[in-house]
Design a protein around this motif. Structure first.
Motif, PDB file in Angstrom:
ATOM      1  N   GLU A 272      50.283  39.504  25.197  1.00 30.40           N
ATOM      2  CA  GLU A 272      51.168  38.401  25.562  1.00 30.40           C
ATOM      3  C   GLU A 272      52.273  38.902  26.476  1.00 30.40           C
ATOM      4  OE1 GLU A 272      54.169  35.576  23.185  1.00 30.40           O
ATOM      5  OE2 GLU A 272      52.178  35.750  22.316  1.00 30.40           O
TER       6      GLU A 272
ATOM      7  N   ASP B  35      41.809  34.686  33.165  1.00 29.43           N
ATOM      8  CA  ASP B  35      40.835  34.825  32.070  1.00 29.43           C
ATOM      9  C   ASP B  35      41.505  34.706  30.705  1.00 29.43           C
ATOM     10  OD1 ASP B  35      38.761  35.082  33.822  1.00 29.43           O
ATOM     11  OD2 ASP B  35      38.755  37.282  33.784  1.00 29.43           O
ATOM     12  N   ASN B  36      42.761  35.066  30.583  1.00 29.41           N
ATOM     13  CA  ASN B  36      43.485  35.041  29.305  1.00 29.41           C
ATOM     14  C   ASN B  36      44.556  33.946  29.331  1.00 29.41           C
ATOM     15  OD1 ASN B  36      42.066  37.318  28.322  1.00 29.41           O
ATOM     16  ND2 ASN B  36      43.400  38.630  29.561  1.00 29.41           N
ATOM     17  N   THR B  37      44.134  32.705  29.349  1.00 25.60           N
ATOM     18  CA  THR B  37      45.083  31.590  29.444  1.00 25.60           C
ATOM     19  C   THR B  37      45.558  31.079  28.102  1.00 25.60           C
ATOM     20  OG1 THR B  37      43.245  30.042  29.540  1.00 25.60           O
ATOM     21  CG2 THR B  37      44.155  30.788  31.640  1.00 25.60           C
ATOM     22  N   GLU B  38      45.000  31.578  26.985  1.00 26.11           N
ATOM     23  CA  GLU B  38      45.389  31.038  25.673  1.00 26.11           C
ATOM     24  C   GLU B  38      46.828  31.382  25.305  1.00 26.11           C
ATOM     25  OE1 GLU B  38      43.366  34.918  25.321  1.00 26.11           O
ATOM     26  OE2 GLU B  38      42.547  33.004  25.933  1.00 26.11           O
ATOM     27  N   ASN B  39      47.366  32.431  25.894  1.00 24.71           N
ATOM     28  CA  ASN B  39      48.738  32.844  25.575  1.00 24.71           C
ATOM     29  C   ASN B  39      49.763  32.245  26.538  1.00 24.71           C
ATOM     30  OD1 ASN B  39      47.630  34.425  23.563  1.00 24.71           O
ATOM     31  ND2 ASN B  39      47.577  36.270  24.850  1.00 24.71           N
TER      32      ASN B  39
ATOM     33  N   PRO C  49      51.243  25.369  28.898  1.00 25.53           N
ATOM     34  CA  PRO C  49      50.236  24.383  29.319  1.00 25.53           C
ATOM     35  C   PRO C  49      50.146  24.193  30.831  1.00 25.53           C
ATOM     36  CG  PRO C  49      51.599  23.501  27.552  1.00 25.53           C
ATOM     37  CD  PRO C  49      52.173  24.823  27.923  1.00 25.53           C
TER      38      PRO C  49
ATOM     39  N   LYS D 103      48.079  26.951  32.130  1.00 26.55           N
ATOM     40  CA  LYS D 103      46.684  26.762  31.743  1.00 26.55           C
ATOM     41  C   LYS D 103      46.003  25.786  32.701  1.00 26.55           C
ATOM     42  CE  LYS D 103      47.041  27.665  26.813  1.00 26.55           C
ATOM     43  NZ  LYS D 103      46.905  27.118  25.472  1.00 26.55           N
TER      44      LYS D 103
ATOM     45  N   THR E 130      42.915  26.664  35.228  1.00 27.11           N
ATOM     46  CA  THR E 130      41.689  25.859  35.221  1.00 27.11           C
ATOM     47  C   THR E 130      41.382  25.357  36.633  1.00 27.11           C
ATOM     48  OG1 THR E 130      42.194  25.170  32.969  1.00 27.11           O
ATOM     49  CG2 THR E 130      40.562  23.884  34.150  1.00 27.11           C
TER      50      THR E 130
END
Length: 143
Positions: free
Chosen positions: A3, A28-32, A35, A38, A42
């Motif tokens: 993070e 590739d690591n957008t979960e952390n 919005p 993100k 995308t």
């Protein structure tokens, strides 16, 4: 840790200092991420295109064309400048024709008169064959 790494890469990305590998890791690591980021990742993933295989050749060819076009313009401009300078040089260095004074002109006229065969105009008989407002056709006969 990831993070913290993602946040530092995000900061570099916003400043325009990130590398392509860092950007790839970020997308590739957008979960952390927040919005809005993100949604941006995308969008980038969906609209990513691959470069054409001969992209470098096309770029190189376009650079060469522009370079040769500049050369042609430069050569044309230099040719025009050289032509103008030659014409100016000829104009200023061309000697003016010598003017004859009155006595020299009279001497030349006398020489020209002596060259012409002396014929007495009173001895020539003229007979008009056809006469119009514009044209007169006649014959001559020496006596």
């Amino acid at each position: 840790m990831e993070e913290n790494k993602a946040e530092s890469i995000l900061k570099k990305y916003k400043e325009g200092q990130s590398t392509l590998s860092e950007e790839q890791f970020l997308f590739d690591n957008t979960e952390n991420l927040n919005p809005s980021m993100k949604a941006w990742s995308t969008f980038v993933k969906n609209n990513q295109t691959e470069t054409p295989k001969d992209f470098n050749e096309h770029l190189w060819e376009s650079f060469q064309n522009k370079k040769s076009r500049k050369r042609k313009v430069l050569i044309g401009a230099l040719s025009v400048a050289a032509s103008v300078s030659v014409l100016i040089a000829l104009f200023f260095t061309h000697p003016a024709p010598e003017e004859l004074n009155y006595s020299e002109k009279e001497a030349l006229l006398n020489i020209a008169r002596e060259m012409v065969d002396h014929t007495d105009l009173a001895e020539i008989e003229e007979r008009i064959i056809y006469e119009n407002d514009i044209v007169i056709i006649y014959t001559t006969k020496e006596k």
